[in-house]
Design a protein around this motif. Structure first.
Motif, PDB file in Angstrom:
ATOM      1  N   ASP A   1      31.916 -15.694   0.839  1.00 54.57           N
ATOM      2  CA  ASP A   1      32.206 -14.273   1.002  1.00 54.57           C
ATOM      3  C   ASP A   1      31.153 -13.694   1.933  1.00 54.57           C
ATOM      4  N   ARG A   2      31.380 -12.467   2.389  1.00 49.20           N
ATOM      5  CA  ARG A   2      30.374 -11.748   3.170  1.00 49.20           C
ATOM      6  C   ARG A   2      29.648 -10.806   2.210  1.00 49.20           C
ATOM      7  N   TYR A   3      28.541 -11.271   1.662  1.00 49.15           N
ATOM      8  CA  TYR A   3      27.856 -10.550   0.598  1.00 49.15           C
ATOM      9  C   TYR A   3      26.972  -9.442   1.167  1.00 49.15           C
ATOM     10  N   SER A   4      27.142  -8.239   0.635  1.00 48.53           N
ATOM     11  CA  SER A   4      26.260  -7.143   1.002  1.00 48.53           C
ATOM     12  C   SER A   4      24.925  -7.331   0.307  1.00 48.53           C
ATOM     13  N   ARG A   5      23.845  -7.105   1.050  1.00 48.14           N
ATOM     14  CA  ARG A   5      22.514  -7.291   0.486  1.00 48.14           C
ATOM     15  C   ARG A   5      21.798  -5.965   0.255  1.00 48.14           C
ATOM     16  N   TYR A   6      22.506  -4.853   0.364  1.00 47.21           N
ATOM     17  CA  TYR A   6      21.833  -3.564   0.262  1.00 47.21           C
ATOM     18  C   TYR A   6      21.430  -3.218  -1.163  1.00 47.21           C
ATOM     19  N   ASP A   7      21.849  -4.030  -2.128  1.00 50.66           N
ATOM     20  CA  ASP A   7      21.432  -3.787  -3.500  1.00 50.66           C
ATOM     21  C   ASP A   7      20.025  -4.324  -3.752  1.00 50.66           C
ATOM     22  N   GLN A   8      19.433  -4.988  -2.777  1.00 53.43           N
ATOM     23  CA  GLN A   8      18.089  -5.515  -2.948  1.00 53.43           C
ATOM     24  C   GLN A   8      17.049  -4.406  -2.776  1.00 53.43           C
ATOM     25  N   ASP A   9      15.870  -4.688  -3.294  1.00 51.30           N
ATOM     26  CA  ASP A   9      14.759  -3.734  -3.208  1.00 51.30           C
ATOM     27  C   ASP A   9      14.127  -3.817  -1.828  1.00 51.30           C
ATOM     28  N   ASP A  10      14.384  -2.818  -1.005  1.00 48.98           N
ATOM     29  CA  ASP A  10      13.849  -2.801   0.362  1.00 48.98           C
ATOM     30  C   ASP A  10      12.588  -1.955   0.486  1.00 48.98           C
ATOM     31  N   TYR A  11      12.094  -1.413  -0.624  1.00 49.11           N
ATOM     32  CA  TYR A  11      11.035  -0.415  -0.529  1.00 49.11           C
ATOM     33  C   TYR A  11       9.701  -0.823  -1.162  1.00 49.11           C
ATOM     34  N   THR A  12       9.726  -1.629  -2.218  1.00 44.71           N
ATOM     35  CA  THR A  12       8.501  -1.912  -2.962  1.00 44.71           C
ATOM     36  C   THR A  12       7.438  -2.561  -2.084  1.00 44.71           C
ATOM     37  N   GLN A  13       7.809  -3.621  -1.350  1.00 38.09           N
ATOM     38  CA  GLN A  13       6.789  -4.303  -0.549  1.00 38.09           C
ATOM     39  C   GLN A  13       6.316  -3.429   0.602  1.00 38.09           C
ATOM     40  N   ALA A  14       7.201  -2.619   1.179  1.00 45.28           N
ATOM     41  CA  ALA A  14       6.766  -1.683   2.219  1.00 45.28           C
ATOM     42  C   ALA A  14       5.775  -0.680   1.646  1.00 45.28           C
ATOM     43  N   GLY A  15       6.066  -0.176   0.448  1.00 43.84           N
ATOM     44  CA  GLY A  15       5.154   0.754  -0.205  1.00 43.84           C
ATOM     45  C   GLY A  15       3.843   0.106  -0.587  1.00 43.84           C
ATOM     46  N   ASN A  16       3.901  -1.130  -1.074  1.00 46.07           N
ATOM     47  CA  ASN A  16       2.666  -1.845  -1.428  1.00 46.07           C
ATOM     48  C   ASN A  16       1.775  -2.017  -0.204  1.00 46.07           C
ATOM     49  N   LEU A  17       2.390  -2.335   0.930  1.00 46.34           N
ATOM     50  CA  LEU A  17       1.618  -2.482   2.159  1.00 46.34           C
ATOM     51  C   LEU A  17       0.968  -1.161   2.543  1.00 46.34           C
ATOM     52  N   TYR A  18       1.727  -0.079   2.478  1.00 48.32           N
ATOM     53  CA  TYR A  18       1.182   1.233   2.819  1.00 48.32           C
ATOM     54  C   TYR A  18      -0.010   1.578   1.942  1.00 48.32           C
ATOM     55  N   ARG A  19       0.092   1.255   0.654  1.00 56.22           N
ATOM     56  CA  ARG A  19      -0.951   1.658  -0.287  1.00 56.22           C
ATOM     57  C   ARG A  19      -2.256   0.886  -0.103  1.00 56.22           C
ATOM     58  N   ILE A  20      -2.239  -0.256   0.573  1.00 61.99           N
ATOM     59  CA  ILE A  20      -3.502  -0.969   0.796  1.00 61.99           C
ATOM     60  C   ILE A  20      -4.199  -0.502   2.074  1.00 61.99           C
ATOM     61  N   PHE A  21      -3.548   0.342   2.865  1.00 62.53           N
ATOM     62  CA  PHE A  21      -4.183   0.860   4.072  1.00 62.53           C
ATOM     63  C   PHE A  21      -5.265   1.874   3.709  1.00 62.53           C
ATOM     64  N   SER A  22      -6.289   1.948   4.533  1.00 59.94           N
ATOM     65  CA  SER A  22      -7.313   2.982   4.376  1.00 59.94           C
ATOM     66  C   SER A  22      -6.742   4.335   4.771  1.00 59.94           C
ATOM     67  N   GLU A  23      -7.478   5.400   4.481  1.00 64.40           N
ATOM     68  CA  GLU A  23      -7.012   6.742   4.856  1.00 64.40           C
ATOM     69  C   GLU A  23      -6.832   6.864   6.366  1.00 64.40           C
ATOM     70  N   ASP A  24      -7.760   6.312   7.124  1.00 59.34           N
ATOM     71  CA  ASP A  24      -7.640   6.370   8.578  1.00 59.34           C
ATOM     72  C   ASP A  24      -6.416   5.592   9.063  1.00 59.34           C
ATOM     73  N   GLU A  25      -6.180   4.432   8.460  1.00 58.39           N
ATOM     74  CA  GLU A  25      -5.013   3.634   8.849  1.00 58.39           C
ATOM     75  C   GLU A  25      -3.714   4.372   8.527  1.00 58.39           C
ATOM     76  N   LYS A  26      -3.674   5.028   7.368  1.00 62.31           N
ATOM     77  CA  LYS A  26      -2.483   5.801   6.999  1.00 62.31           C
ATOM     78  C   LYS A  26      -2.251   6.945   7.983  1.00 62.31           C
ATOM     79  N   ALA A  27      -3.328   7.589   8.385  1.00 61.56           N
ATOM     80  CA  ALA A  27      -3.196   8.708   9.323  1.00 61.56           C
ATOM     81  C   ALA A  27      -2.667   8.229  10.674  1.00 61.56           C
ATOM     82  N   ARG A  28      -3.185   7.099  11.160  1.00 60.89           N
ATOM     83  CA  ARG A  28      -2.706   6.574  12.441  1.00 60.89           C
ATOM     84  C   ARG A  28      -1.260   6.105  12.335  1.00 60.89           C
ATOM     85  N   LEU A  29      -0.910   5.480  11.223  1.00 56.55           N
ATOM     86  CA  LEU A  29       0.472   5.041  11.005  1.00 56.55           C
ATOM     87  C   LEU A  29       1.425   6.227  11.052  1.00 56.55           C
ATOM     88  N   ALA A  30       1.083   7.299  10.327  1.00 55.46           N
ATOM     89  CA  ALA A  30       1.945   8.487  10.280  1.00 55.46           C
ATOM     90  C   ALA A  30       2.067   9.128  11.661  1.00 55.46           C
TER      91      ALA A  30
END
Length: 486
Positions: A418-447
Motif C-alpha cells: 500500500d502507499r502508507y501515509s507517514r504523517y501520523d509519526q512524531d515529527d516534532y520531538t527530536q526537532a524540539g530536543n535539538l532546539y532545547r540544547i542550543f545556547s541562548e545565542d544559538e537560539k537567537a541566531r536560529l530565530a
C-alpha cells in the motif's frame, strides 16, 4: 634527446596547431581540416551534465584504518582484521548550488565516501547531518525543485521552499539543523559526516544487524555566521576547495574518527522510533557510538575532471557483509544515484579509473555501451571470463562462478502492499530536543535566520510554519513569531 611530438587523439603528429586550413590567406576555412574539427568537437563536449544535486565538490584520496575488528557483526573485508588499511576516496560538496556557486552557502554538505575493498567498492553517500528533510524518496524531485531556481524567474525561491516545508512537517528536524549555526560549515575539514541512512551488517553466522555510520572530525567543528559567510562568499567563492587543497599540500592531513551505532535486527520491531526513518536519529543512550577506525585524507587527485567530476558514488555500491535496509529514502537512492551516473557519464562509468575496483577485478557479462572495452588500470579487464560470452551461465572453460558463500541472509517482510501515509509519526520531538540544547545565542541566531528567510514567503505559509515551530517547542515558535513581527 627524445622529442615529445604534439599529436591528435589518434596519435598522428600535428605540424601546425596555431593556424586553421583556409582557402587562401583570407579565405574561408575548409571542412577537411579534421584537426580543427576534432579540437572544436572535443571542446563542445568537455563538460558532462553537472549533477542535479551536489554539483560543486572537492575530492580527496585517503586511507581508512580499522582499529576495532567487526567480524562479530559483518563479513565485510574492510571491517575485519584490526589494523587493516583500505584505500578511500571522499567527495565533499554543497547540495543545492550549481558548479559556480559559493562554498560558504547555507546548505547541507555532501560527505560521500568510497572504500576500495578487496571485494569491490563500498560507497557511503551521506551528508554532514545525521537526518534529512524527507523519509520517502517519492518526494525528492519535488523537494529539490524548491531548492533550485524558479522556472519563470530563474531566481532562488523562498516561497517555494517554505511552502513545501510547511506542507511536510517531517522536514522540521532537518530544517532546524540547516537554519542553526550548523547550517554553514567553515570548510570541509571541520565538520562531521554521517551515513545518515540505516544500513545492515551480516556476519558469518547469518545474523543481521542494523547500523548507522558517524564520522567525527578530529579537527573540531567550526561554523560560520551569516555575516561571516556573506563576506567570505564575496572574497573567495571557492573557500572550502582552497582550504582542503592547502591542507593536503601542507601535509596537514585531515582525519575523522569513524564510529558506528549497531542495533540487533529484532530490536527494530519494538523500538519506539522507526529505525528506518531518515528524519530521525537513534539516541546514543540507547545505541552508543562504537569507535571502529580512522579516516585520513592525504592525496589530491591529479585531474579534477577525470576524478572528481566523474567519480560515480552510489549507495548501491555495496559489498558482502554490508547491505541496505527498509529505509524508504535509501531504497529510492539505490536506483536514483547509479541511474544518474549512467545518464551523466555513460553505461560503463565504472570502468573509469576513479570508479573501477582498485583492489579486485570486476567480472561480469556486460559488454556494450559507451566506453565499452575501457580497461581499469588497477585490475585489468572489466569483463572477466570468456570475452565472447556476454551471458551466464555458460559452458566456456573460463565461465564465471557465483560465490554463494557471500549470499545475504533472508530478510523477513510483513504487511500489505500500500502507499502508507507517514504523517501520523512524531515529527516534532527530536526537532524540539535539538532546539532545547542550543545556547541562548544559538537560539537567537536560529530565530533570526529563519525569520529573515521565512518573511519572504506568503502569510499563509508563514502561519503554517509557525504552527510547526510551536509544536516543536513553545519558545521556538514564539521567537519566530516575534522575528516575523506577527
Amino acid at each position: 634527446m627524445t622529442t615529445n611530438y604534439l599529436t591528435s587523439q589518434n596519435g598522428a603528429p600535428i605540424a601546425d596547431d596555431q593556424n586553421s586550413l583556409s582557402a587562401g590567406e583570407r579565405g574561408p576555412l575548409l571542412l577537411q581540416d579534421w584537426h580543427l574539427i576534432e579540437k572544436l568537437a572535443h571542446f563542445n563536449r568537455e563538460r558532462i551534465p553537472e549533477r542535479i544535486v551536489h554539483a560543486k565538490g572537492t575530492g580527496v584520496y585517503g586511507t581508512f584504518t580499522l582499529t576495532k575488528d567487526l567480524s562479530d557483526y559483518t563479513i565485510a573485508d574492510h571491517f575485519n582484521g584490526e589494523g587493516k588499511q583500505t584505500e578511500t576516496f571522499v567527495r565533499f560538496s554543497t547540495v543545492g548550488g550549481e558548479m559556480g556557486s559559493a562554498d560558504a552557502e547555507r546548505d547541507p554538505r555532501g560527505f560521500g565516501l568510497r572504500f576500495y575493498t578487496k571485494r569491490g567498492n563500498h560507497d557511503i553517500v551521506g551528508n554532514n547531518t545525521p537526518t534529512f528533510f524527507l523519509r520517502d524518496g517519492i518526494k525528492f524531485p519535488d523537494f529539490i525543485h524548491t531548492q533550485k531556481r524558479n522556472p519563470m524567474t530563474n531566481l532562488k525561491d523562498p516561497q517555494a521552499m517554505w511552502d513545501f516545508w510547511s506542507l511536510n512537517p517531517e522536514a522540521m528536524h532537518q530544517v532546524t539543523i540547516l537554519m542553526s549555526d550548523r547550517g554553514i560549515p567553515a570548510n570541509y575539514r571541520q565538520m562531521h559526516g554521517y551515513g545518515s541512512h540505516t544500513f545492515s551488517f551480516w556476519n558469518a553466522k547469518g545474523e543481521r544487524f542494523w547500523v548507522k555510520f558517524h564520522f567525527k572530525s578530529q579537527q573540531g567543528v567550526v561554523n560560520l555566521t551569516n555575516e561571516q559567510a556573506d563576506k567570505l562568499k564575496g572574497i573567495d567563492p571557492d573557500s572550502s576547495q582552497r582550504d582542503m587543497v592547502a591542507a593536503i599540500q601542507d601535509a596537514n592531513f585531515p582525519r575523522w574518527t569513524v564510529n558506528v551505532q549497531i542495533m540487533p535486527e529484532a530490536d527494530a520491531n519494538t523500538y519506539h522510533i522507526n529505525p528506518f526513518d531518515l528524519t530521525k536519529v537513534w539516541p546514543h543512550g540507547d545505541y552508543p557510538l562504537i569507535e571502529i577506525g580512522v579516516l585520513e585524507l592525504n592525496r589530491l587527485p591529479q585531474n579534477y575532471f577525470a576524478e572528481v567530476e566523474q567519480v560515480a558514488l552510489a549507495p548501491s555500491n555495496l559489498v558482502p557483509g554490508v547491505g541496505a535496509s527498509p529505509d524508504k529514502m535509501l531504497q529510492a537512492r539505490l536506483f536514483a544515484y547509479a541511474d544518474a551516473q549512467r545518464y551523466r557519464i555513460g553505461a560503463n562509468y565504472n570502468q573509469l579509473p576513479v570508479n573501477c575496483p582498485h583492489a579486485t577485478q570486476a567480472n561480469h557479462h556486460q559488454r556494450g555501451g559507451a566506453m565499452a572495452g575501457t580497461q581499469c588500470p588497477f585490475s585489468g579487464s572489466q569483463t572477466g571470463g570468456d570475452a565472447s560470452a556476454n551471458y551466464g551461465p555458460n559452458s566456456t572453460q573460463s565461465a564465471l562462478v557465483e560465490p554463494t558463500q557471500f549470499a545475504e541472509p533472508a530478510l523477513r517482510l510483513d504487511g500489505e502492499a500500500d502507499r502508507y501515509s507517514r504523517y501520523d509519526q512524531d515529527d516534532y520531538t527530536q526537532a524540539g530536543n535539538l532546539y532545547r540544547i542550543f545556547s541562548e545565542d544559538e537560539k537567537a541566531r536560529l530565530a533570526a535566520t529563519i525569520s529573515g528567510s521565512l518573511s519572504q514567503a506568503s502569510m499563509d505559509v508563514q502561519e503554517r510554519m509557525l504552527a510547526h515551530f510551536f509544536k516543536a517547542d513553545e519558545d521556538y515558535g514564539q521567537r519566530i513569531k516575534q522575528g516575523l513581527g506577527l
